[in-house]
Design an enzyme around this catalytic site. Sequence first.
Site, PDB file in Angstrom:
ATOM      1  N   CYS A 165      13.026  53.222  77.052  1.00 24.04           N
ATOM      2  CA  CYS A 165      12.632  54.226  76.062  1.00 24.04           C
ATOM      3  C   CYS A 165      13.122  55.633  76.380  1.00 24.04           C
ATOM      4  O   CYS A 165      12.940  56.541  75.568  1.00 24.04           O
ATOM      5  CB  CYS A 165      11.121  54.242  75.919  1.00 24.04           C
ATOM      6  N   HIS A 302       6.070  61.520  72.831  1.00 28.40           N
ATOM      7  CA  HIS A 302       6.566  60.137  72.857  1.00 28.40           C
ATOM      8  C   HIS A 302       5.697  59.316  71.911  1.00 28.40           C
ATOM      9  O   HIS A 302       6.213  58.567  71.095  1.00 28.40           O
ATOM     10  CB  HIS A 302       6.500  59.604  74.291  1.00 28.40           C
ATOM     11  N   GLU A 313      -0.306  60.385  78.203  1.00 27.72           N
ATOM     12  CA  GLU A 313       0.630  61.421  77.751  1.00 27.72           C
ATOM     13  C   GLU A 313      -0.097  62.677  77.285  1.00 27.72           C
ATOM     14  O   GLU A 313       0.300  63.800  77.636  1.00 27.72           O
ATOM     15  CB  GLU A 313       1.504  60.886  76.622  1.00 27.72           C
ATOM     16  N   LYS A 331       7.114  58.675  65.829  1.00 27.53           N
ATOM     17  CA  LYS A 331       7.031  57.208  65.825  1.00 27.53           C
ATOM     18  C   LYS A 331       6.034  56.714  64.784  1.00 27.53           C
ATOM     19  O   LYS A 331       6.058  55.531  64.417  1.00 27.53           O
ATOM     20  CB  LYS A 331       6.672  56.699  67.220  1.00 27.53           C
ATOM     21  N   HIS A 336       8.772  52.554  67.126  1.00 27.13           N
ATOM     22  CA  HIS A 336       9.368  52.857  68.426  1.00 27.13           C
ATOM     23  C   HIS A 336      10.796  52.335  68.444  1.00 27.13           C
ATOM     24  O   HIS A 336      11.030  51.131  68.544  1.00 27.13           O
ATOM     25  CB  HIS A 336       8.539  52.206  69.526  1.00 27.13           C
ATOM     26  N   PHE A 396       9.184  52.238  80.509  1.00 33.24           N
ATOM     27  CA  PHE A 396       8.867  51.231  81.512  1.00 33.24           C
ATOM     28  C   PHE A 396       9.693  51.514  82.762  1.00 33.24           C
ATOM     29  O   PHE A 396      10.852  51.948  82.678  1.00 33.24           O
ATOM     30  CB  PHE A 396       9.229  49.836  80.995  1.00 33.24           C
TER      31      PHE A 396
END
Length: 412
Positions: A165, A302, A313, A331, A336, A396
């Site tokens: 990402c 994000h 976050e 998003k 995403h 990730f």
Amino acid sequence: MRRRVVVTGMGGISPLGSDWTTVRKKLRANISGVTRMPEWDACKGLQSRLAAPAAFTTPPQWVRQQIRTMGRVSLMAAFTTETALRQAKLLDHPALTDGSCGIAYGSTSGSPPAIEEYFRRIYLNRDLKGLSPYTYIQLMSHTCAANLGQFFKVKGRVVPTCSACTSGSQGIGYGYEAIKHGDQQVMITGGAEELHLAATVVFDVMYATSTKNNDPTSTPRPFDKERDGLVIGEGAGTLILESLEHAKARGAAIHAELVGFGTNSDGAHIINPCTEGMEGAMRLALADAGLSPSAIGYVNAHGTATELGDIAETQATARVFGARMPISSLKSYMGHTLGACGALEAWLSIEMMRENWFAPTINLKEVDERCGGLDYIRGKFRALKTNYIMSNNFAFGGVNTSLIFKRWKKGS
């Protein structure tokens, strides 16, 4: 000597459209790109049937010899790059091919259908007859960066950013650093991702996908108390970065200045988000830009609509900026887009900054009380003029990125 870095070209393919005029209308009208995918019903055990596809077809003028090594992910990357280079007036400029231009571009993986083809023939059929020598090029992890280099005859450095990402935002950040430190004059930067069932499966088995299959436009809902997970999207985004000196010398139009970049590793957990790591990336970007937190007027989050991600976050963002900070997640409109999200969100954030308004997080009705205390933009767009914005992405593997863009003023 540190060089200043500016944005001279932007291009994108998204679930909301492939040009700013189209995307702008949908953002202003709170229109979502999420839809139900009935063809996924055949996958036993899959809980989510939602996705945010992008409309894209290969330009008919591209001949087979140019694109036979490209899967859909690379084709979208090439299209958005051509758009951005044309806007920057660099398509026919000698800088593109004389070694002064490089590439920093990524995706989560190569083209999934090519991966399927390769391994079906090898492991299921045990028969290589008819396997194209170009299939591997389509599936390799650095397929976007490599294909862009060949397609546009670029002779400078190539930096593949395959960090899930953060692929797009790391591409922008590493391109910025290459120019800032004097290694290149121009960098093609960004990321791409094509929609595939496998990407939804990755999150579905973690119970991290939305299952509002009969009400697709009501989800995802980042930061909301009733959110139930993310939705996978697709697209590509390209930013052309250039040294200010080089851009001015050729009379280029400048859209924004990139003034700060921070990236780090959580060093904590391969999947679970880490508030300290996220906070650290933001502070690294601020330090790189030489700015205090009070200088930033908007944060593009994000904002995936996963429980742990949203909480970590927003807590990190609140630690850095406090409750005053306006924040929203694109998003909520596009899902995403994985390797593309950092580039798409940077592009759209720059466009909104230039027009003095920022889109809300749609579907956000009631903020989860566990989220950080921030000024969540919701309902309708927010009229807001600021000279600095921040765009954040987290991946990730504990990879964190933060980018800071400055409004461009003539004479700067």
